[in-house]
Design a protein around this motif. Structure first.
Motif, PDB file in Angstrom:
ATOM      1  N   GLY A  79     -43.926  30.439 -13.291  1.00 51.74           N
ATOM      2  CA  GLY A  79     -44.377  29.650 -14.127  1.00 51.74           C
ATOM      3  C   GLY A  79     -44.173  30.827 -15.567  1.00 51.74           C
ATOM      4  N   THR A  80     -44.862  32.393 -15.818  1.00 51.80           N
ATOM      5  CA  THR A  80     -44.621  33.085 -16.695  1.00 51.80           C
ATOM      6  C   THR A  80     -43.213  33.283 -16.826  1.00 51.80           C
ATOM      7  N   LEU A  81     -42.302  33.426 -15.556  1.00 55.87           N
ATOM      8  CA  LEU A  81     -40.567  34.367 -15.667  1.00 55.87           C
ATOM      9  C   LEU A  81     -39.485  33.100 -16.592  1.00 55.87           C
ATOM     10  N   THR A  82     -40.293  31.782 -15.424  1.00 58.22           N
ATOM     11  CA  THR A  82     -39.272  30.120 -15.626  1.00 58.22           C
ATOM     12  C   THR A  82     -39.099  29.761 -17.054  1.00 58.22           C
ATOM     13  N   SER A  83     -40.365  29.853 -17.982  1.00 59.15           N
ATOM     14  CA  SER A  83     -40.061  29.349 -19.296  1.00 59.15           C
ATOM     15  C   SER A  83     -39.042  29.593 -19.756  1.00 59.15           C
ATOM     16  N   VAL A  84     -38.189  30.733 -20.095  1.00 58.17           N
ATOM     17  CA  VAL A  84     -37.578  30.910 -20.907  1.00 58.17           C
ATOM     18  C   VAL A  84     -35.997  30.627 -20.768  1.00 58.17           C
ATOM     19  N   PHE A  85     -36.086  30.148 -19.642  1.00 60.26           N
ATOM     20  CA  PHE A  85     -34.497  29.207 -19.232  1.00 60.26           C
ATOM     21  C   PHE A  85     -35.651  27.842 -19.346  1.00 60.26           C
ATOM     22  N   ILE A  86     -35.683  27.184 -20.268  1.00 56.55           N
ATOM     23  CA  ILE A  86     -36.572  25.649 -20.509  1.00 56.55           C
ATOM     24  C   ILE A  86     -35.927  26.037 -21.791  1.00 56.55           C
ATOM     25  N   PRO A  87     -34.540  25.410 -22.755  1.00 55.08           N
ATOM     26  CA  PRO A  87     -34.596  25.729 -23.716  1.00 55.08           C
ATOM     27  C   PRO A  87     -35.695  25.082 -25.175  1.00 55.08           C
ATOM     28  N   TRP A  88     -35.997  23.867 -24.330  1.00 51.31           N
ATOM     29  CA  TRP A  88     -36.991  23.300 -25.564  1.00 51.31           C
ATOM     30  C   TRP A  88     -38.544  23.890 -25.697  1.00 51.31           C
ATOM     31  N   ASN A  89     -38.923  24.506 -24.321  1.00 48.50           N
ATOM     32  CA  ASN A  89     -40.194  25.625 -24.320  1.00 48.50           C
ATOM     33  C   ASN A  89     -40.719  26.086 -25.193  1.00 48.50           C
ATOM     34  N   THR A  90     -41.613  26.642 -25.117  1.00 49.93           N
ATOM     35  CA  THR A  90     -41.888  27.210 -25.954  1.00 49.93           C
ATOM     36  C   THR A  90     -41.682  28.665 -26.549  1.00 49.93           C
ATOM     37  N   CYS A  91     -41.464  29.318 -25.376  1.00 50.01           N
ATOM     38  CA  CYS A  91     -40.941  30.785 -24.837  1.00 50.01           C
ATOM     39  C   CYS A  91     -39.069  30.363 -25.505  1.00 50.01           C
ATOM     40  N   GLY A  92     -38.589  30.110 -25.030  1.00 47.50           N
ATOM     41  CA  GLY A  92     -36.943  30.018 -25.052  1.00 47.50           C
ATOM     42  C   GLY A  92     -36.944  29.916 -26.585  1.00 47.50           C
ATOM     43  N   VAL A  93     -38.164  28.034 -27.502  1.00 48.99           N
ATOM     44  CA  VAL A  93     -37.665  28.408 -28.654  1.00 48.99           C
ATOM     45  C   VAL A  93     -37.269  29.396 -28.872  1.00 48.99           C
ATOM     46  N   PHE A  94     -38.947  29.978 -29.255  1.00 48.08           N
ATOM     47  CA  PHE A  94     -38.974  31.762 -29.416  1.00 48.08           C
ATOM     48  C   PHE A  94     -38.141  32.643 -29.257  1.00 48.08           C
ATOM     49  N   ILE A  95     -37.545  32.223 -28.252  1.00 49.37           N
ATOM     50  CA  ILE A  95     -36.586  34.028 -28.359  1.00 49.37           C
ATOM     51  C   ILE A  95     -35.220  33.107 -28.677  1.00 49.37           C
ATOM     52  N   TYR A  96     -35.102  31.930 -29.033  1.00 46.74           N
ATOM     53  CA  TYR A  96     -34.125  31.923 -29.789  1.00 46.74           C
ATOM     54  C   TYR A  96     -34.073  32.026 -31.464  1.00 46.74           C
TER      55      TYR A  96
END
Length: 488
Positions: free
Chosen positions: A407-424
């Motif tokens: 859960g925690t680690l794979t969140s970055v691979f989803i472009p529309w997840n809040t983590c992927g959005v934040f990183i972008y």
């Protein structure tokens, strides 16, 4: 009075349909046509709403589901906005320029990827926040790496790998506390159990970054001349001083002493704003405009212009809007029961330790993709899998670790997840670009599955411990024969 339609239980096809339609639209718009992901997410929300209407939900109920989803993301939205202000004030105050300047002077290009990974890991471990680490050390790291000629996606992967290792292993991390708390696992027992997957994952990542970085260490005088030119340009545009490094240090200290993320970021904004006026000599109007619209610079160095025309409240509105849209989609999937219907099918295929752990990781990843929020990827699978783990005589810390790995680690691979959005929004690199280089996040889920297959690092509980747990947390009597592993 209108008769309320009976709500039917979702079958797996109809539960998956909105997700499949959204992914198809996403692939068409983003990958094929090169457009933004907002409209595909809105299309997914509309598809989920239509399916929910067909299954007996009223429109008012569907609206409430969307609003609930947005409310889940409000803390993240506030932090995203504050991060935009931090970046703007730190660029205007010369803090980012100072970090890049000394980074270029001290770090070898060949070892940069390893160095930034370790540095981000230490900072995130100290403060318990991958987001704060990426928004401070990560932003500077992007500038340093790009100045050395290292591809942005590669730098972002190293920043993400280090930040998530530190966040995952920190007792101050919210996701670490959430995973241990929801599974009734002692916090430090949970952290210690994660060593089985995170240490090998970090070693693999550092080894890969060492070999990837070697190609940037042999560029000789051309590379040295480019770095020297970058440093000279920074010195000409900003007042560079080691005293400015006290600003990020102050933020790190605030979070390390358990100050909440929002007030700690506000401290960083105020200090950066003051540095812009006092140290860099900017006027009050310019400093305020920088907070709103970002820093504006025009120099003869294209790299300087690319790095420092950044930050501000408005720079985060793309990220905020995508988070809101994503969470409307997530809210319908979660609160209508579509997600639960998907999870039930996942649980059915779980056979033995390997099947259970793999199903947990797959379910957590699927929740990241469908609900767009890493916290939900821990909450929902924890509710659904905890009893299964205990009934199979598996210690709850096996579940808490799998939740973090999947859960925690794979969140970055989803472009529309809040983590992927934040990183972008913060690092300026899209998920599909940095994904191959976020090596720690990539390999740890597979290490977790491998350990489940071999039995290494998998701890069992006795029949008595199993019955005690079920009696304490589920009110089950110890004498129930149906709870033995053989009859489950």
């Amino acid at each position: 009075m209108e008769k309320q339609r009976e709500k039917k239980e979702f079958n797996i096809f109809m539960a998956l349909l909105p997700l499949l339609l959204m992914i198809t639209a996403m692939g068409t718009a983003v990958i094929w046509l090169g457009q933004d992901p907002h409209l595909p997410l809105i299309f997914g929300t509309a598809s989920a709403a239509i399916v929910a209407l067909f299954y007996g939900y009223k429109w008012k109920e569907i609206e409430d589901m969307m609003y609930k989803g947005i409310r889940l993301a409000l803390p993240a939205i506030v932090i995203i906005i504050l991060v935009g202000l931090v970046i703007g004030s730190w660029i205007g105050g010369g803090i980012v320029a100072t970090m890049i300047y000394y980074g270029l002077a001290l770090i070898s290009p060949a070892l940069f990827l390893v160095t930034i990974t370790v540095l981000c890991a230490i900072v995130a471990l100290s403060i318990g926040s991958s987001w704060s680490t990426m928004a401070t050390v990560g932003v500077a790291g992007m500038g340093i790496g790009m100045s050395m000629g290292i591809p942005p996606a590669m730098v972002a992967g190293a920043v993400i790998s280090g930040s998530y290792f530190g966040d995952k292993m920190s007792p101050m991390s919210d996701t670490t506390n959430l995973a241990s708390g929801l599974t009734n696992t002692d916090l430090f027992v949970h952290i210690k159990h994660m060593f089985y997957t995170t240490i090998p994952g970090l070693i693999i990542a550092l080894t890969a970054f060492f070999f990837l970085g070697r190609q940037f260490g042999g560029q000789g005088n051309a590379n040295d001349a480019e770095i020297a030119g970058m440093m000279q340009s920074l010195d000409g545009q900003f007042i560079i001083s080691p005293w400015l490094l006290l600003v990020p240090l102050a933020v790190i200290v605030c979070i390390a002493f358990k100050m909440a993320a929002i007030p700690a970021l506000i401290v960083g904004i105020v200090l950066g704003f003051l540095c812009h006026i006092i140290v860099q000599g900017g006027d009050l109007g310019t400093a305020i405009a920088t907070l709103q619209g970002g820093y504006v610079i025009e120099s003869n160095n294209d790299m300087i212009n690319e790095l420092f025309n950044n930050g501000g409240l408005e720079s985060m509105m793309y990220t905020v809007s995508m988070t809101i849209v994503a969470m409307t989609f997530a809210g319908i999937l979660e609160y209508s029961g579509m997600l639960q219907a998907i999870m039930k099918q996942v649980i059915k295929i779980a056979k033995g330790t390997l099947g259970i752990v793999t199903s947990t990781i797959v379910a957590a990843f699927a929740t990241n993709a469908t609900c767009s929020e890493q916290y939900i990827s821990i909450v929902v699978p924890s509710r659904m899998f905890l009893r299964t783990y205990i009934e199979k005589n598996l210690h709850s810390k096996n579940l808490s670790r799998a939740l973090e790995d999947g859960g925690t680690l794979t969140s970055v691979f989803i472009p529309w997840n809040t983590c992927g959005v934040f990183i972008y929004g913060v690092l300026g690199v899209a998920a599909w670009e940095y994904a191959p280089y976020a090596i720690f996040n990539l390999v740890v889920p597979f290490i977790s599955i491998l350990l489940a297959a071999t039995g290494i690092g998998i701890e069992k509980i006795s029949d008595e411990e199993r019955e005690d747990f079920l009696e304490t947390h589920y009110g089950e009597e110890k004498t129930k024969e149906s709870l033995t592993p053989e009859t489950v």
